[in-house]
Design a protein around this motif. Sequence first.
Motif, mmCIF file in Angstrom:
data_model
loop_
_atom_site.group_PDB
_atom_site.id
_atom_site.type_symbol
_atom_site.label_atom_id
_atom_site.label_comp_id
_atom_site.label_asym_id
_atom_site.label_seq_id
_atom_site.Cartn_x
_atom_site.Cartn_y
_atom_site.Cartn_z
ATOM 1 N N GLY A 325 63.310 -97.811 -58.597
ATOM 2 C CA GLY A 325 62.573 -96.555 -58.659
ATOM 3 C C GLY A 325 61.105 -96.710 -58.980
ATOM 4 N N ASP A 326 60.713 -97.827 -59.570
ATOM 5 C CA ASP A 326 59.291 -98.069 -59.813
ATOM 6 C C ASP A 326 58.572 -98.456 -58.527
ATOM 7 O OD1 ASP A 326 59.465 -97.571 -62.571
ATOM 8 O OD2 ASP A 326 60.040 -99.642 -62.989
ATOM 9 N N ALA A 327 59.271 -99.166 -57.643
ATOM 10 C CA ALA A 327 58.652 -99.706 -56.434
ATOM 11 C C ALA A 327 58.750 -98.768 -55.238
ATOM 12 C CB ALA A 327 59.307 -101.045 -56.079
ATOM 13 N N LEU A 328 59.602 -97.756 -55.299
ATOM 14 C CA LEU A 328 59.952 -96.980 -54.118
ATOM 15 C C LEU A 328 58.747 -96.380 -53.406
ATOM 16 C CD1 LEU A 328 62.928 -94.524 -53.817
ATOM 17 C CD2 LEU A 328 60.715 -93.911 -52.913
ATOM 18 N N GLU A 329 57.837 -95.757 -54.119
ATOM 19 C CA GLU A 329 56.714 -95.089 -53.461
ATOM 20 C C GLU A 329 55.798 -96.087 -52.764
ATOM 21 O OE1 GLU A 329 55.346 -91.471 -53.740
ATOM 22 O OE2 GLU A 329 57.518 -91.348 -53.559
ATOM 23 N N ALA A 330 55.526 -97.217 -53.404
ATOM 24 C CA ALA A 330 54.700 -98.236 -52.769
ATOM 25 C C ALA A 330 55.398 -98.791 -51.532
ATOM 26 C CB ALA A 330 54.379 -99.350 -53.764
ATOM 27 N N GLN A 331 56.704 -99.026 -51.631
ATOM 28 C CA GLN A 331 57.460 -99.478 -50.464
ATOM 29 C C GLN A 331 57.357 -98.462 -49.325
ATOM 30 O OE1 GLN A 331 61.388 -99.906 -52.032
ATOM 31 N NE2 GLN A 331 60.950 -101.786 -53.157
ATOM 32 N N ALA A 332 57.418 -97.190 -49.676
ATOM 33 C CA ALA A 332 57.364 -96.143 -48.653
ATOM 34 C C ALA A 332 56.084 -96.230 -47.843
ATOM 35 C CB ALA A 332 57.491 -94.769 -49.298
ATOM 36 N N PHE A 333 54.948 -96.511 -48.504
ATOM 37 C CA PHE A 333 53.692 -96.545 -47.755
ATOM 38 C C PHE A 333 53.513 -97.850 -46.993
ATOM 39 C CE2 PHE A 333 52.992 -92.760 -50.180
ATOM 40 C CZ PHE A 333 52.353 -91.958 -49.241
ATOM 41 N N ALA A 334 54.205 -98.899 -47.365
ATOM 42 C CA ALA A 334 54.264 -100.083 -46.507
ATOM 43 C C ALA A 334 55.020 -99.738 -45.222
ATOM 44 C CB ALA A 334 54.944 -101.233 -47.248
ATOM 45 N N TYR A 335 56.156 -99.091 -45.378
ATOM 46 C CA TYR A 335 56.977 -98.660 -44.241
ATOM 47 C C TYR A 335 56.207 -97.698 -43.338
ATOM 48 C CZ TYR A 335 60.948 -96.105 -42.050
ATOM 49 O OH TYR A 335 61.823 -95.498 -41.184
ATOM 50 N N LEU A 336 55.532 -96.727 -43.928
ATOM 51 C CA LEU A 336 54.775 -95.752 -43.147
ATOM 52 C C LEU A 336 53.587 -96.396 -42.437
ATOM 53 C CD1 LEU A 336 54.798 -92.724 -45.617
ATOM 54 C CD2 LEU A 336 56.101 -92.925 -43.490
ATOM 55 N N ALA A 337 52.999 -97.432 -43.037
ATOM 56 C CA ALA A 337 51.879 -98.115 -42.386
ATOM 57 C C ALA A 337 52.329 -98.771 -41.087
ATOM 58 C CB ALA A 337 51.274 -99.148 -43.327
ATOM 59 N N VAL A 338 53.517 -99.373 -41.085
ATOM 60 C CA VAL A 338 54.038 -99.975 -39.860
ATOM 61 C C VAL A 338 54.324 -98.882 -38.831
ATOM 62 C CG1 VAL A 338 55.965 -101.288 -38.874
ATOM 63 C CG2 VAL A 338 54.920 -102.016 -41.029
ATOM 64 N N ARG A 339 54.878 -97.766 -39.268
ATOM 65 C CA ARG A 339 55.087 -96.644 -38.354
ATOM 66 C C ARG A 339 53.761 -96.175 -37.766
ATOM 67 N NH1 ARG A 339 59.999 -94.150 -38.222
ATOM 68 N NH2 ARG A 339 59.052 -92.233 -37.408
ATOM 69 N N SER A 340 52.725 -96.120 -38.587
ATOM 70 C CA SER A 340 51.420 -95.684 -38.099
ATOM 71 C C SER A 340 50.888 -96.635 -37.028
ATOM 72 C CB SER A 340 50.433 -95.606 -39.275
ATOM 73 O OG SER A 340 49.141 -95.228 -38.843
ATOM 74 N N LEU A 341 51.041 -97.942 -37.245
ATOM 75 C CA LEU A 341 50.596 -98.908 -36.245
ATOM 76 C C LEU A 341 51.292 -98.685 -34.911
ATOM 77 C CD1 LEU A 341 50.495 -102.281 -38.227
ATOM 78 C CD2 LEU A 341 48.563 -100.809 -37.615
ATOM 79 N N ASP A 342 52.552 -98.254 -34.965
ATOM 80 C CA ASP A 342 53.343 -98.061 -33.751
ATOM 81 C C ASP A 342 53.244 -96.649 -33.187
ATOM 82 O OD1 ASP A 342 54.112 -100.673 -33.990
ATOM 83 O OD2 ASP A 342 56.113 -100.261 -34.764
#
Length: 367
Positions: A325-342
């Motif tokens: 739960g501490d890492a979830l939000e940061a992980q989310a924006f890593a995931y969203l960054a890849v989506r943005s690239l695509d």
Amino acid sequence: MPLADIRLAVGLMSGTSMDGIDAALVRTDGRSFVEPLAFVSQSYDDDFRARLRAALGAAAAPADLERDFTERCSDLVRLLLSEAGVSAGGVTVVGFHGHTLDHDPANGRTLQMGDGGALAERLSIDVVGDFRSADVAAGGQGAPFAPLYHALLAPAARTVCFLNLGGVGNLTWIAADVNPAADDVFRCLLAFDTGPGCALIDDWMANRLGNSFDAGGALAASGTADDRVLSILMDNPYFVAPAPKSLDRNAFDVSAASGLSDADGAATLTAFTAEACARAVPFLPAAPEQWLVTGGGRKNTTLMAMLAERLSGDILPVEAIGVDGDALEAQAFAYLAVRSLDGLPLSGPSTTGVPVPCAGGRLFAGG
């Protein structure tokens, strides 16, 4: 799934709780796969937190504050990669949320502090930042932005709600038949801000005792919630406004509790957060079997107990499903960054109220 589709990405998050910066490293395809690899966090010192608080509501980020913030983020990414044993050259992208200074979607405005170009130059890694602006410009609320990642993490064949209690509270309702990689994924989601998360509790503790938060909810547990003050706090049109909807951190304040003792004020503001979550239930398409609580609020045992009194279903920290739960939000924006690239959508009608699924993010080349 071709291995070429899976990339290393870093996510950076500084939330409305103003406690510090989180950085997470993941492997992800930006669709249906994520593997968390490493996580680090850096707490803000009192002086920087005071500077950050003073900038809330600003029309533009103060240049010196933005520079210092971006440098802290750069240093933290370097630490993360060092601890993970990963070179900068192996990372495809950094998702840089920045820190929200102002959020007013009704007037077409959202401001996240952070210099994406400077960060990309310092790290020699491509950076995706400015995640929320495209959504707001298209008529969306610009928040919440983690629902697609919540959908990826959700337990199979179960109706659940992720409940994020950082500075502001928000939820993501997820239908049991969700497929995070499907084109119609937003059909299975509903997301919106519930009201205050821990921001008012933190403000109360800072104002009264000089502490940054109520550790474990201990002070609130020693007091009694004042029903009259709680009624005043809940008498706000936001709680009956249709979803999706979103808030700024400073949409509420502690003034209604000013006449209470330290303990009773903490208890009342904690009850306010819990009651705001309960007021969200009538908007949900179906009752969730589980509430998966993330953010700092999951560590407040008094708040968790108040939620259990008001909500049906199991009230669990996200660690119950194997998520940090501490890492979830940061992980989310890593995931969203890849989506943005695509060029994939980051938000949709059921998560921010944007008319159609909306891509977003701004790419800063790392050279």
